[in-house]
Design an enzyme around this catalytic site. Structure first.
Site, PDB file in Angstrom:
ATOM      1  N   GLY A   1       0.859  -1.243   0.025  1.00  0.00           N
ATOM      2  CA  GLY A   1      -0.142  -0.040  -0.078  1.00  0.00           C
ATOM      3  C   GLY A   1       0.894   1.439   0.008  1.00  0.00           C
ATOM      4  O   GLY A   1       0.286   2.227   0.226  1.00  0.00           O
TER       5      GLY A   1
ATOM      6  N   GLU B   1       4.556  -6.248   1.444  1.00  0.00           N
ATOM      7  CA  GLU B   1       4.104  -6.639   0.325  1.00  0.00           C
ATOM      8  C   GLU B   1       3.528  -5.625  -0.680  1.00  0.00           C
ATOM      9  O   GLU B   1       2.644  -5.229  -1.017  1.00  0.00           O
ATOM     10  CB  GLU B   1       2.842  -7.459   0.640  1.00  0.00           C
ATOM     11  CG  GLU B   1       2.942  -8.564   1.614  1.00  0.00           C
ATOM     12  CD  GLU B   1       1.602  -8.873   1.979  1.00  0.00           C
ATOM     13  OE1 GLU B   1       0.480  -8.418   1.895  1.00  0.00           O
ATOM     14  OE2 GLU B   1       1.595 -10.028   2.840  1.00  0.00           O
ATOM     15  N   PRO B   2       4.817  -4.812  -1.174  1.00  0.00           N
ATOM     16  CA  PRO B   2       4.493  -3.647  -2.103  1.00  0.00           C
ATOM     17  C   PRO B   2       4.219  -4.108  -3.561  1.00  0.00           C
ATOM     18  O   PRO B   2       4.985  -5.172  -4.000  1.00  0.00           O
ATOM     19  CB  PRO B   2       5.902  -3.291  -2.246  1.00  0.00           C
ATOM     20  CG  PRO B   2       6.893  -4.168  -1.909  1.00  0.00           C
ATOM     21  CD  PRO B   2       6.293  -5.084  -0.882  1.00  0.00           C
ATOM     22  N   GLY B   3       3.157  -3.727  -4.089  1.00  0.00           N
ATOM     23  CA  GLY B   3       2.812  -3.910  -5.389  1.00  0.00           C
ATOM     24  C   GLY B   3       3.052  -2.927  -6.126  1.00  0.00           C
ATOM     25  O   GLY B   3       4.010  -2.576  -6.854  1.00  0.00           O
TER      26      GLY B   3
ATOM     27  N   ARG C   1      -8.295   2.395 -14.331  1.00  0.00           N
ATOM     28  CA  ARG C   1      -8.252   2.981 -13.005  1.00  0.00           C
ATOM     29  C   ARG C   1      -9.071   4.333 -13.060  1.00  0.00           C
ATOM     30  O   ARG C   1      -9.509   4.714 -12.000  1.00  0.00           O
ATOM     31  CB  ARG C   1      -6.927   3.114 -12.758  1.00  0.00           C
ATOM     32  CG  ARG C   1      -6.094   1.866 -12.645  1.00  0.00           C
ATOM     33  CD  ARG C   1      -4.663   1.788 -12.049  1.00  0.00           C
ATOM     34  NE  ARG C   1      -4.692   2.164 -10.436  1.00  0.00           N
ATOM     35  CZ  ARG C   1      -4.377   3.447  -9.960  1.00  0.00           C
ATOM     36  NH1 ARG C   1      -4.286   4.502 -10.807  1.00  0.00           N
ATOM     37  NH2 ARG C   1      -4.403   3.766  -8.585  1.00  0.00           N
TER      38      ARG C   1
ATOM     39  N   TYR D   1     -11.372   4.094 -10.116  1.00  0.00           N
ATOM     40  CA  TYR D   1     -10.895   4.735  -8.736  1.00  0.00           C
ATOM     41  C   TYR D   1     -10.681   6.314  -8.831  1.00  0.00           C
ATOM     42  O   TYR D   1     -10.508   6.716  -8.036  1.00  0.00           O
ATOM     43  CB  TYR D   1      -9.497   4.307  -8.479  1.00  0.00           C
ATOM     44  CG  TYR D   1      -9.189   2.665  -8.424  1.00  0.00           C
ATOM     45  CD1 TYR D   1     -10.047   1.931  -7.370  1.00  0.00           C
ATOM     46  CD2 TYR D   1      -8.517   2.082  -9.272  1.00  0.00           C
ATOM     47  CE1 TYR D   1      -9.734   0.687  -7.261  1.00  0.00           C
ATOM     48  CE2 TYR D   1      -8.160   0.518  -9.238  1.00  0.00           C
ATOM     49  CZ  TYR D   1      -8.776  -0.137  -8.174  1.00  0.00           C
ATOM     50  OH  TYR D   1      -8.513  -1.440  -8.094  1.00  0.00           O
TER      51      TYR D   1
ATOM     52  N   CYS E   1     -17.830   1.899 -26.512  1.00  0.00           N
ATOM     53  CA  CYS E   1     -19.319   2.360 -26.057  1.00  0.00           C
ATOM     54  C   CYS E   1     -19.550   2.195 -24.636  1.00  0.00           C
ATOM     55  O   CYS E   1     -20.546   1.487 -24.376  1.00  0.00           O
ATOM     56  CB  CYS E   1     -20.053   1.412 -27.223  1.00  0.00           C
ATOM     57  SG  CYS E   1     -19.894   1.821 -28.636  1.00  0.00           S
ATOM     58  N   GLU E   2     -19.244   3.324 -24.186  1.00  0.00           N
ATOM     59  CA  GLU E   2     -19.389   3.480 -22.600  1.00  0.00           C
ATOM     60  C   GLU E   2     -18.566   4.599 -22.256  1.00  0.00           C
ATOM     61  O   GLU E   2     -17.677   4.860 -22.875  1.00  0.00           O
ATOM     62  CB  GLU E   2     -18.773   2.153 -21.923  1.00  0.00           C
ATOM     63  CG  GLU E   2     -18.830   2.089 -20.486  1.00  0.00           C
ATOM     64  CD  GLU E   2     -20.121   1.500 -19.900  1.00  0.00           C
ATOM     65  OE1 GLU E   2     -20.822   2.193 -19.162  1.00  0.00           O
ATOM     66  OE2 GLU E   2     -20.711   0.580 -20.604  1.00  0.00           O
TER      67      GLU E   2
ATOM     68  N   TYR F   1      -1.738  -2.194 -12.022  1.00  0.00           N
ATOM     69  CA  TYR F   1      -3.208  -2.397 -12.279  1.00  0.00           C
ATOM     70  C   TYR F   1      -3.495  -1.695 -13.380  1.00  0.00           C
ATOM     71  O   TYR F   1      -4.780  -1.279 -13.648  1.00  0.00           O
ATOM     72  CB  TYR F   1      -3.872  -1.740 -11.027  1.00  0.00           C
ATOM     73  CG  TYR F   1      -3.371  -2.300  -9.576  1.00  0.00           C
ATOM     74  CD1 TYR F   1      -3.748  -3.818  -9.245  1.00  0.00           C
ATOM     75  CD2 TYR F   1      -2.750  -1.687  -8.851  1.00  0.00           C
ATOM     76  CE1 TYR F   1      -2.952  -4.165  -8.123  1.00  0.00           C
ATOM     77  CE2 TYR F   1      -2.116  -2.076  -7.680  1.00  0.00           C
ATOM     78  CZ  TYR F   1      -2.305  -3.214  -7.156  1.00  0.00           C
ATOM     79  OH  TYR F   1      -1.957  -3.826  -6.062  1.00  0.00           O
TER      80      TYR F   1
END
Ligand SMILES: *Cc1c(COP(=O)(O)O)cnc(C)c1O
Length: 402
Positions: free
Chosen positions: A222, A263-265, A302, A306, A332-333, A360
């Site tokens: 995180g 646990e860094p992503g 993202r 988010y 189409c959105e 991500y």
């Protein structure tokens, strides 16, 4: 000097490999990893790359080569990690909400496991007792992270066993004489305030004395990275300092030595990634001028999911006069990447780059609208290698029974 790819490099990749294309810069991953290693050089620490951020096998191999371990959130990620050459002891499986079968399979593969429900802990105890050491994922009841969708430690979150159920945890542990090797918490993503980790340690310290065979505490991932000008990155040096102080200040029954795991992503791969797209259409309206690129939330979800900010630059006309554009996709959105953003003047055919696309990004992409997933290119030591080809029409039909 921070590692960045220049517009010129990105432009030449766009021309060589076509667009849309994800580009990853190996040396940037190494740079981020060394920030962690240097900051924690006086702590007994292990870093597990949370690979759900980006799992291309070439990236996993690279991450292995620089010495990091790997954290997996599904059994398939565990298998990818093994495929990439990680030995089982370098693999951590932090499960959540999964069927016991998967834990069983992870056990048979010999990897480290964190269990996140009383029910699976009970099943694990029944089957393996003391024979296979495990970690417990706890929910510390702390609210942290960029927004609620990426906060995982608060009191309405599904993740982990709530710490207030410690009595139940202990009764399962004693009933089966479980070998509890580690306690894990992961409170969310985009955590700027290092005190959140300290709070996490405080929560853990209260219950550590109950676990006599403990070897590590795992503080999750995180760490925040900067997305726009003026944004901060989690201060890793301050974090290291505070973590070691917290450990020093806490009575440690039996003087047990505890290793610290992280646990860094995002921290490792976000800034290493770029999504290069090309502008299909410029559309002037009374509300805004749209620049539609040959991509969409099918490739980078993202911003829509988010509300995240990604810096966007026009790499074909970097010195043009700045104008305001709304950068949108071609699906189409409604898929708005940016609204009324100042960008160097855009004409149709220009290449736009989205920054911080490593974490991500590709990983959450889909074939929505039956569009192809982008290719992926890795730049290492100045050399560009295609590490995933763009989908082809056959890929869309591949699993369908015709
Ligand atoms: C997603 C996740 C991480 C990594 O989060 P980042 O914000 O990418 O650092 C770490 N640990 C667990 C258990 C996760 O689910």
């Amino acid at each position: 000097m921070p590692q960045v790819l220049s517009h010129k490099q990105l432009l030449s990749i766009a021309e060589e490999f076509g667009t849309p294309v994800y580009v990853y810069h190996a040396e940037k991953i190494a740079e981020q990893y060394s920030k962690l290693i240097n900051a924690f050089k006086n702590t007994d620490v292990k870093f597990f790359y949370a690979c759900k951020a980006l799992t291309n096998i070439n990236i996993l191999r690279y991450i292995k080569s620089i010495g990091a371990n790997i954290d997996c959130s599904s059994i398939n990620e565990v298998k990818l990690a093994l495929y990439a050459g990680f030995t089982p002891e370098r693999i951590l499986y932090t499960s959540n909400g999964i069927a016991f079968d998967e834990i069983d399979e992870a056990k048979s593969l010999g990897v480290n496991i964190n269990i996140d429900s009383l029910s699976n802990l009970e099943k694990f105890g029944e089957k393996y007792g003391h024979a296979y050491p495990v970690g417990i994922r706890l929910r510390p009841n702390i609210l942290a992270g960029g927004n609620l969708k990426i906060s995982t430690g608060h009191d309405k979150s599904k993740f982990g066993i709530p710490v207030d159920q410690i009595e139940q945890i202990l009764s399962v542990v004693h009933k089966y004489n479980l070998f509890i090797r580690g306690l894990q918490i992961h409170t969310g993503s985009d955590i700027d305030d290092v005190d959140v980790f300290v709070k996490g340690i405080e929560v853990l310290f209260d219950i550590i004395p109950h676990f006599k065979e403990l070897e590590f505490v795992d503080l999750g991932g995180g760490f925040k990275v900067p997305y726009k000008e003026g944004d901060t990155e989690t201060d890793i040096n301050a974090l290291a300092q505070k973590v070691s102080e917290a450990f020093a200040n806490h009575p440690n029954p039996g003087n047990r030595h505890l290793q610290v795991w992280f646990e860094p992503g995002k921290f490792l791969v976000s800034a290493s990634g770029y999504l290069v797209t090309q502008v299909n259409v410029i559309k002037k309206t009374s509300a805004t001028t749209f620049a539609s690129v040959n991509s969409g939330f099918n490739h980078l979800i993202r911003p829509m999911f988010y509300n995240s900010y990604h810096r966007i630059e026009n790499i074909s006309n970097e010195n043009g006069p700045e104008k305001k554009y709304s950068i949108v996709g071609n699906i189409c959105e409604t898929d708005t990447f940016a609204w009324d953003r100042k960008i160097s003047e855009i004409t149709e055919g220009d290449y736009l780059v989205f920054y911080n696309a490593g974490a991500y990004g590709f990983e959450m992409s889909s074939n929505f609208n039956s569009r192809f997933k982008p290719g992926e290119v890795l730049i290492k030591e100045g050399k560009a290698t295609l590490i995933r080809r763009r989908d082809s029409f056959e890929d869309l039909l591949q699993n369908q029974l015709l």
